[in-house]
Enzyme design. Structure first.
Site, PDB file in Angstrom:
ATOM      1  CB  SER A 297      -0.954  -0.040   1.197  1.00  0.00           C
ATOM      2  OG  SER A 297      -1.925   0.972   1.116  1.00  0.00           O
ATOM      3  CG  ASP A 308       7.368   4.492 -11.621  1.00  0.00           C
ATOM      4  OD1 ASP A 308       8.075   3.474 -11.651  1.00  0.00           O
ATOM      5  OD2 ASP A 308       6.128   4.459 -11.704  1.00  0.00           O
ATOM      6  CE  LYS A 322      -4.743  -2.264   0.904  1.00  0.00           C
ATOM      7  NZ  LYS A 322      -4.943  -0.853   0.510  1.00  0.00           N
TER       8      LYS A 322
END
Length: 548
Positions: A297, A308, A322
């Site tokens: 999460s 990224d 998740k």
């Protein structure tokens, strides 16, 4: 007419309510409050049960029993929280609760104080580590086989209220009585923050609660003041929490206008995009993030933003996967539901939610077991990515969606020293029990230690500590099998030292001891030394570690 007591007799009703309850939830939380066919049908069925069923039925109780099953048929993370559990669930993330300010252990049938929180209510009245709680408000709790949760409920209460404790202390012949006024007790998100190597700060984040931003920033600043120029953020085992805290943490490391996370809901108006504002104080610091299969999460939001944006090196194993966001709604009876309302996406556009089938929660929860059996914990080649879910980082590296964050540097699960003997003593809880009893017996001699080096000098050397533990295990029914004990020697001794240090010096020292031989931490430090966290990041893999 008598209430139904046989659970088998309830099953037809529970099944019926499971089938119709979805309609009730849809009607209850729909924006359209008008009466529809589903609402009318539900009202009619509930009325029939209430008025015509062969026995008198508490319909509210039936619905209460059925709600968890209803939500489980939506997705694995939509949950129902009964009213009696809501406060405890919220306390874990809210940053504080009202209590007496102790940490206790129930390794025996008696609650024993391990730690008295500095500045808390218990310290003010004189409670000490090693105290046994015999009575709470004149009710006997020692030797009653009460679960840990019951003791916690008895000690918690409204701020300003009082609780009377009957305490047994080793140097006192009679039972001591303390009246403690409950107060606000912090729930910390940071387990450890210390200089782990030259110019290297280590921070262990256990959850994303309401105070995580402040705790994390304080930890970073303190480490920088101690000479840190590069950082290791350990999110292993961190199951998540508040999305906002992960965003705040990511903002500290990213230049202005860097994407952090996107969320998409059922309606376009619920979609959102979050970018960094450029105020972060650690935008140029070298950074490594540690993950494992239990990082989920908000941990994945932070790690995904770093990966990224090519801002940090991710080290460890593939995260949980998740990518669903829950909103908690409190119901009129003070119960609550956490309903999935959005999916979140990393800056490259990938959704890292692993596959699930509605109503198949057991299969979803067994995914980690399946990963283990497929060898993923030991070799990254066992991970099969969906080639249709390829995405690109800021610098053009390929990453994948559909099931967690894959680290840039894979470090397999370290099974060095793991033998059947180690499994036997660990599964029996003997490492924790021995550490607790050793600490309890030697608390006075060890309580004056102020540093880890001083502590290590005061406890027995490795051979003596191992001998004491093996003798203890024999008393508990586990025979001394020295061939396996010698293989597990370093692992056993390290864990014992870490547990005893935690009991004496505090939780941070558990990590200061255990991290010295932690394969993932050691790899992170070597990557920092090699300059990998500051250079363009390329995927790497470490050879698997074989078990004995």
């Amino acid at each position: 007419m008598k209430q139904i007591k046989n659970p088998v007799a309830w099953m037809p009703l529970l099944i019926a309510l499971s089938l119709i309850g979805g309609m009730w939830i849809g009607v209850r939380f729909s924006d359209n409050r008008g009466s529809g066919r589903g609402e009318e049908k539900l009202a009619e069925i509930l009325g029939l049960i209430k008025n015509d069923y062969v026995d008198e039925v508490d319909v509210d109780s039936l619905i209460e029993r059925t709600l968890p099953n209803l939500l489980s048929n939506l997705d694995p993370h939509s949950t129902y929280i009964p009213a009696e559990d809501l406060q405890a669930v919220n306390d874990d993330l809210d940053g504080s609760f009202s209590g007496i300010g102790i940490v206790f252990t129930m390794l025996t049938d008696t609650a024993t104080v391990n730690e008295v929180i500095a500045g808390g209510p218990s310290e003010k009245v004189g409670l000490m580590p090693g105290d046994r709680i015999m009575t709470i408000n004149d009710s006997l709790v020692a030797g009653q086989d009460l679960p840990n949760t019951d003791i916690v409920k008895m000690l918690k209460g409204e701020k300003g209220s009082k609780v009377k404790l009957g305490i047994k202390r080793k140097n006192a012949k009679k039972l001591l009585t303390f009246e403690v006024t409950r107060g606000d007790i912090p729930v910390n998100s940071i387990d450890a923050s210390y200089i782990i190597a030259p110019e290297t700060g280590y921070i262990k984040v256990n959850k994303f609660g309401r105070t995580t931003r402040d705790e994390f920033l304080t930890g970073l600043v303190n480490l920088r003041n101690e000479g840190a120029k590069r950082y290791i953020v350990d999110l292993r085992g961190n199951g998540g929490g508040f999305l906002e805290m992960a965003i705040y943490m990511a903002n500290e490391f990213l230049p202005a206008n860097s994407p952090i996370v996107f969320t998409r809901g059922r309606k376009e108006m619920e979609d959102s995009q979050v970018f960094s504002d450029g105020t972060g104080a650690f935008q140029d610091a070298e950074l490594i993030v540690l993950l494992d299969e239990y990082s989920a999460s908000a941990s994945e939001i932070f790690a995904g933003a770093m990966q990224d944006n090519d801002r940090a090196l991710i080290v460890g194993r593939r995260s949980f996967g998740k990518g669903l966001v829950q909103r908690q709604t409190t119901l009129p009876d003070s119960s609550a539901i956490r309903l999935t309302v959005q999916r979140y996406f990393t800056p490259s556009g990938r959704c890292i939610q692993k596959d699930y089938k509605p109503g198949k929660r057991n299969a979803y929860e067994l995914d980690i077991v399946n990963r283990y059996e497929h060898g993923e914990f030991y070799n990254s080649d066992s991970i099969k990515f969906n080639e249709e879910l390829q995405y690109r980082t800021l610098n053009g590296r390929t990453v994948y969606g559909g099931g967690g964050i894959m680290p840039d540097v894979f470090v397999p699960n370290d099974t060095t020293g793991v033998t059947k003997y180690y499994y036997d003593v660990a599964n029996a809880g003997l490492l924790q029990k021995f550490a607790f009893e050793y600490t309890d017996k030697n608390r006075q001699a060890l309580s004056g230690t102020k540093s880890l080096s001083e502590f290590l000098n005061r406890i027995p050397d490795d051979d003596e500590l191992l001998q004491q533990f093996v003798a203890y295990a024999v008393q508990k029914g586990i025979p001394a099998r020295w061939y396996y004990i010698n293989i597990s020697r370093n692992l056993i001794v390290k864990n014992l030292k870490a547990l005893i240090a935690s009991d004496i010096l505090g939780r941070e020292y558990f990590y200061q001891v255990s991290n010295k031989d932690d394969a993932t931490v050691k790899r992170a430090i070597s990557e920092l030394d090699a300059g990998s966290a500051a250079a363009p990041i390329m995927p790497k893999q470490e050879p698997p570690v074989t078990s004995n």
